[in-house]
Every structure is written in structure tokens, then in C-alpha cells.
Design an enzyme around this catalytic site. Structure first.
Site, short mmCIF file in Angstrom:
data_model
loop_
_atom_site.label_atom_id
_atom_site.label_comp_id
_atom_site.label_asym_id
_atom_site.label_seq_id
_atom_site.Cartn_x
_atom_site.Cartn_y
_atom_site.Cartn_z
N PHE A 154 0.80 -1.34 -0.05
CA PHE A 154 -0.19 0.09 -0.11
C PHE A 154 0.74 1.25 -0.05
O PHE A 154 0.37 2.31 -0.36
CB PHE A 154 -0.93 0.00 1.19
CG PHE A 154 -0.36 0.50 2.63
CD1 PHE A 154 -0.20 1.62 2.97
CD2 PHE A 154 0.20 -0.49 3.29
CE1 PHE A 154 0.66 1.94 4.09
CE2 PHE A 154 0.74 -0.34 4.64
CZ PHE A 154 1.10 0.95 4.70
N LYS A 202 -1.43 -8.21 -8.32
CA LYS A 202 -2.18 -8.21 -7.23
C LYS A 202 -1.75 -7.02 -6.45
O LYS A 202 -0.91 -6.86 -5.50
CB LYS A 202 -2.35 -9.38 -6.10
CG LYS A 202 -3.51 -9.32 -5.52
CD LYS A 202 -3.26 -9.95 -3.98
CE LYS A 202 -2.77 -8.92 -3.16
NZ LYS A 202 -3.40 -7.59 -2.28
N GLU A 259 -5.06 -4.20 -1.51
CA GLU A 259 -6.57 -4.03 -1.29
C GLU A 259 -6.90 -2.54 -0.73
O GLU A 259 -7.82 -2.46 -0.92
CB GLU A 259 -7.14 -5.13 -0.68
CG GLU A 259 -6.89 -5.46 0.86
CD GLU A 259 -5.68 -6.29 0.91
OE1 GLU A 259 -5.31 -6.86 1.95
OE2 GLU A 259 -4.62 -6.21 -0.11
N ARG A 260 -5.87 -2.02 -0.19
CA ARG A 260 -6.16 -0.85 0.43
C ARG A 260 -6.05 0.36 -0.67
O ARG A 260 -6.79 1.48 -0.10
CB ARG A 260 -4.93 -0.55 1.77
CG ARG A 260 -5.04 -1.63 2.61
CD ARG A 260 -3.88 -1.28 3.63
NE ARG A 260 -3.79 -2.47 4.80
CZ ARG A 260 -2.96 -2.35 5.65
NH1 ARG A 260 -2.18 -1.22 5.99
NH2 ARG A 260 -3.04 -3.37 6.53
N CYS A 286 9.48 1.93 3.37
CA CYS A 286 10.34 0.83 3.83
C CYS A 286 11.68 1.34 3.93
O CYS A 286 12.60 0.58 4.74
CB CYS A 286 10.34 -0.44 2.76
SG CYS A 286 10.70 0.27 1.25
N GLU A 332 9.26 -2.73 13.88
CA GLU A 332 9.04 -1.78 12.54
C GLU A 332 7.72 -1.27 12.88
O GLU A 332 6.81 -1.58 12.71
CB GLU A 332 9.06 -2.67 11.43
CG GLU A 332 8.78 -1.69 10.06
CD GLU A 332 8.80 -2.23 8.81
OE1 GLU A 332 9.44 -1.61 7.84
OE2 GLU A 332 8.15 -3.23 8.82
#
Length: 554
Positions: free
Chosen positions: A206, A230, A233-234, A338, A437
Site C-alpha cells: 500500500f 495483485k 486491497e487498501r 520501507c 518496525e
């Protein structure tokens, strides 16, 4: 207090197969903006929904993209996507059905038969067209990112821009795909070449909904593979726009497909025997699952996972450069990178700079991503906000200090937003805030007496994405570069992400797989080598008429 912001070329497409629908024919979920969005967001939502066929920001449904067509899913399970600033429903994302997934795999498999045989020069021309289209439509992709993910508009444009660089790098495929040839004996040649793998897949996160999709969309297809994406989904909207731009650029039906959903779709990608390689970026748990499940079936996997990026601040560093860089890297994108800077190790007397760092953090502005001058937008969800606030609360419980607390920050124009202000805590390496994290705008300060102590702290951490040092000493920088273990090192650079002519090089607990992302290794990931040895005995040349026509290459 944290200050808050108050609202105030013709395209010459290469058509290898079919034409694309004009923007005027795109779906529109509603003729009126969704209630609850700010005026700026509502305008962006209308523009995105009316222009692009696969996505909606007005409460409609996101489509699958299979075999060159945007298709409504027949799923009975739908996942809601909300604006992180207001909680307004933007779109519903399907949990793609088993039959729809199988259709996507079949489309990709069929397309591979012809796309893999398409000339490299034709694939290169498609990349040239794609980079032009992405540059032209970057604002729309960025609008979708702000709406669904919460980034500031400027940062969302940066997300698109870093992905665009990989597409631009892919245009050099006629050079990077060159093979080798050697006459190994009299009249005998051996030559090697790179060939595509087949159907590949990308499972994307996301936090960079454009950049990381483009890593695979460019390199997988330009090397002759087909791809199933894929997206998270957010925030799937950016991927749907990119899919349409790939179609406009001349990528044939089935070469790129987009399916949606959560764990069921991920597992189908891991298990389907037609899929030969998987590129993943995301969290530890998902990355471990995908790597272990897919490699057992012989698939090639690259998985970039969690991180805890450190920087070392030496007393001889340029103070102004250092403080600006640290604040920007720690709090940009609300810490949802990240490669975000998570830990600052102040060495010796550099600790005296901490009060000035706090002042710079306090000066950053928190508001909706479309508002002018915003530095931090909301985090992706209320669940993410709760997790971040939990880790902040553990600091004092475990004996640390909260030097700047971003919990409870209020943005009057967005009372329901997932906002957390810049937060600075002081902790030791055995505390929860250091070990985990956090993935939010939280900077953990750790102290060290010497450079050796600071390097030891970094090397003892399980992650190895990136580490930086700020110093004016060449020998200090050199020592750090050699001895610090993370794969991406910055010297007076807080976010040392390599450009796409180099390779992504995170290591240790931050990466699983043998072949990393983009650069030369990206070409390696999406191809396999074949060698041919041929014997052609010398004989007299045949033919008695010369051709004077310029040789043509097609």
C-alpha cells in the site's frame, strides 16, 4: 505544538492489438462527489472516476483487468477502501473469485505465446510510449494515491516519478538484453541469450502503489514475460490507471492482468503452476509466507520485507544538512516507507543537536494530502494508527522518554482522519519501539559513545535494508561504508535508495531471495539463460548477385 494546514501533446500509441476507449467513455460511479470529502479531494475523486475505466473514487466498484478488458467481479466478498483523512468510502475492491483468477492466468499464458516472440525492438518501443504516457498522466495517478493512501500530492508525484525511472531504464532493453558469443573451436560457436520465464506475478504494498507496480510492469513485460498484478486491497486505484496506460502504450491483451483481494488471491498466486516467478514487497509475515509457499513449488521469488533503518550522526557533521535530512527521512510520507529513517544514533557530543531536531519536527505541518503546504498526511488506516500509538505508549512503560508526542494531534478540517504528528522518542535497543518496525512518523533516538559502538548497534539489528552516516570525515564515511552490514549505505544521504541503473540491495531480514529488484539483477530475475553450441563447417559461399538495398531489421 505542531502547526496545522487549513484548507485554503498528442499521444501516438503503438497499437499492437486493439484500440483503447477514450477517457470520455470511462465509468463514473456517481455524478456528485462523495459526501464527506474535502472540496479538493472531491474534485480529484470526480476527475479520477470520470477519466479512468478500472477504478472509482466515488463509492463505486474497482474492476479486475483480465485479457485486456476491465471486468466487473462476480465476487460476493468486497473490501472497502476509505479516504484516510475523512473515512469516506471511495471504492469497493473484490476478493477475486477462483474462476476469475483462473481466467487471468489463462489470459497471461495465452498472451505469452505471442508476446515472448515479439521482437525486442517492438517491446522497447512500447516502453518508450509507456514512459511518455505515465509522465503525461502522473497527476491523475498521484490524485488516486492521495485519495486512497493519504500521501501529500507532492509525495505521491514522487512515488510515480521513481516508478517512471524504472520504465525509462527499461527502454535500454536492447542493450541490457545482449547475449554473449564466442568461437570456441574451428567453425564452432557457443552463444548465450536471455529468454523470458513465462507468466509472472507481482504482489505490491500500500505504501508505494505506483512505484513498485511499475518495477514489475516495466521489467517483466519488456523482457517478454506476461504479468499478473495483485495490488494492495487498501489502494488499488494507481494500479488500475497504470494498467490502462499500459494498454494505451500498445501492450497486447493478456500481457498485463490485475486481480484483487487478500490471502486467497495471494495463495492462488503462490500455488498456480503456470506462474513462474513472484515479486513481493510488504511485511515480514506475508513475505515469509509467500517465499516459503512458492519456493517449495520451484518458483523464483524476490521478497522485500521489514526494515529498521538507522543513521549515525557524528559530531563533525554539517548540522544544518543533517537535521533537515533526518527530519525529512523520518517523517516524510508519515513514516510509511520501507526506507524511512527509524533510528537516529547520536554519537558523543552530537546529542547536543537533539533540541534543534525537535524544533524542526514540530514545524512540520499535518493535514490532508491535497492541502497546500502539508508535510504529513494521515496514515493508511485507523488500525495502523492504533498500532503506531501502541508502540509510542510502550516507550515510557519500558523506561524510555517521549521527547515529542504526535498522538492526539488535531486537524480541525479533518476530525476523523488517521493523523499522527511527528514523534521522537529516546529508547534503548531492548525496548519495543526499537525492536519493531513501527511504520509511522516515529523516530527513535539511541546514543553511542563511539562510531564503533554505533556500527555494532546497526549490525546487531535483524534488518538490513539501509543505513546512513552524517560526517565531514572521509575516513569515517569509508569505515562506515565497509563495516555497516545493511545493503544500502548513505553517506550524508538519509534515504540511500539506488536509482534503477543499480540494483536494490537490501539484505539480512529485509530480503528473501537470490535476485533483487531492478537494475541488472531485475533483468536477471525475469529471464533465464540458454546457451547454444553450433558447428557450421566452412564451405564456399553461394550466390552470384549482389543486393544494394539497405538491410532492414524488424
Amino acid at each position: 505544538m505542531i502547526r496545522l494546514v487549513r484548507p485554503t501533446i498528442p499521444v501516438h500509441s503503438i497499437r499492437l492489438s486493439r484500440t483503447y476507449a477514450a477517457p470520455a467513455l470511462a465509468q463514473t460511479a456517481s455524478s456528485a462527489p462523495s459526501k464527506g470529502l474535502s472540496p479538493l479531494a472531491a474534485k480529484a475523486a470526480e476527475e479520477v472516476s470520470s477519466t479512468w475505466r478500472g477504478t472509482s473514487a466515488l463509492g463505486g466498484k474497482t474492476k479486475n483487468y483480465i485479457g485486456g478488458e476491465f471486468k466487473d467481479s462476480s465476487s460476493e466478498e468486497w473490501l472497502d477502501v476509505h479516504d484516510p483523512s475523512t473515512q469516506t468510502l471511495l471504492t469497493k475492491v473484490p476478493q477475486t473469485t477462483e474462476a476469475e483468477f483462473a481466467e487471468a492466468v489463462d489470459a497471461a499464458s495465452q498472451a505469452f505465446q505471442t508476446w515472448s516472440k515479439t521482437s525486442v525492438m517492438r517491446r522497447q518501443r512500447v516502453m518508450f510510449e509507456l514512459q511518455h504516457l505515465i509522465r503525461q498522466h502522473s497527476p491523475d495517478i498521484a490524485k488516486s494515491i492521495v485519495l486512497e493512501q493519504g500521501k501529500t500530492f507532492a509525495d505521491a508525484l514522487g512515488d510515480v516519478g521513481r516508478g517512471l525511472q524504472v520504465v525509462e531504464s527499461a527502454t535500454a532493453i536492447t542493450n541490457t538484453l545482449l547475449g554473449d558469443k564466442l568461437e570456441v573451436s574451428s567453425d564452432m560457436d557457443t552463444f548465450s541469450r536471455r529468454l523470458p520465464l513465462g507468466v509472472t506475478a507481482a504482489i505490491t504494498p500500500f505504501n508505494f502503489p505506483a512505484m513498485i507496480v511499475l518495477w514489475s510492469a516495466a521489467l517483466a513485460t519488456v523482457t517478454g514475460n506476461t504479468l499478473i498484478v495483485k495490488p494492495s486491497e487498501r489502494d488499488p486505484g494507481a494500479t488500475m490507471i497504470i494498467a490502462e496506460l499500459c494498454e494505451r502504450a500498445g501492450i497486447p491483451p493478456g500481457v498485463i492482468n490485475v486481480v484483487h483481494g487478500g490471502a486467497p488471491t495471494v495463495n492462488r498466486i503462490c500455488d498456480d503452476p503456470a506462474i513462474k516467478a513472484i515479486s513481493f514487497v510488504g511485511g515480514d509475515k506475508a513475505g515469509e509466507h509467500i517465499y516459503n509457499r512458492a519456493t517449495l513449488l520451484g518458483k523464483r521469488v524476490q521478497a522485500n520485507m521489514g526494515a529498521k533503518n538507522h543513521c549515525v550522526i557524528m559530531p563533525d557533521a554539517n548540522k544544518n544538512l543533517t537535521l533537515n535530512a533526518v527530519a525529512g527521512a523520518a517523517f516524510g510520507a508519515a513514516g510509511q516507507r520501507c526506507m524511512a529513517l527509524s533510528v537516529a544514533i547520536f554519537v558523543g557530543t552530537a546529542r547536543q543537536w537533539i533540541p534543534e531536531l525537535l524544533e524542526r519536527a514540530k514545524d512540520l505541518k499535518v493535514s490532508g494530502g491535497f492541502e497546500e503546504g502539508t508535510d504529513l498526511g494521515p496514515v493508511i488506516s485507523s488500525q495502523a494508527k492504533a498500532k503506531i500509538e501502541h508502540y509510542i505508549s510502550t516507550v515510557e512503560e519500558e523506561g524510555g522518554k517521549i521527547l515529542l508526542d504526535g498522538r492526539g494531534v488535531t486537524v480541525p478540517e479533518y476530525p476523523n482522519g488517521n493523523f499522527i504528528g511527528p514523534t521522537v522518542v529516546e529508547a534503548t535497543v531492548d525496548m519495543s519501539a526499537y525492536k519493531n518496525e513501527i511504520f509511522g512518523p516515529v523516530l527513535t533516538i539511541v546514543s553511542a559513545d563511539t562510531l564503533d559502538d554505533a556500527i555494532a548497534i546497526i549490525n546487531q539489528n535483524k534488518y538490513g535494508n539501509g543505513a546512513s552516516i552524517f560526517t565531514n570525515s572521509g575516513s569515517t564515511g569509508r569505515k562506515f561504508e565497509i563495516e555497516a552490514e545493511p545493503g544500502q549505505i548513505g553517506i550524508n544521504v538519509a534515504v540511500p535508495v539506488p536509482l534503477p541503473m543499480f540494483n536494490w540491495s537490501g539484505n539480512k531480514g529485509s530480503f528473501k531471495g537470490d535476485i533483487p529488484f531492478y537494475g541488472k539483477s531485475g533483468i536477471d530475475f525475469y529471464t533465464h539463460r540458454k546457451t547454444t553450441t553450433a558447428l557450421w563447417p566452412a564451405s564456399d559461399a553461394v550466390g552470384n548477385r549482389a543486393s544494394v538495398i539497405m538491410p532492414q531489421i524488424h
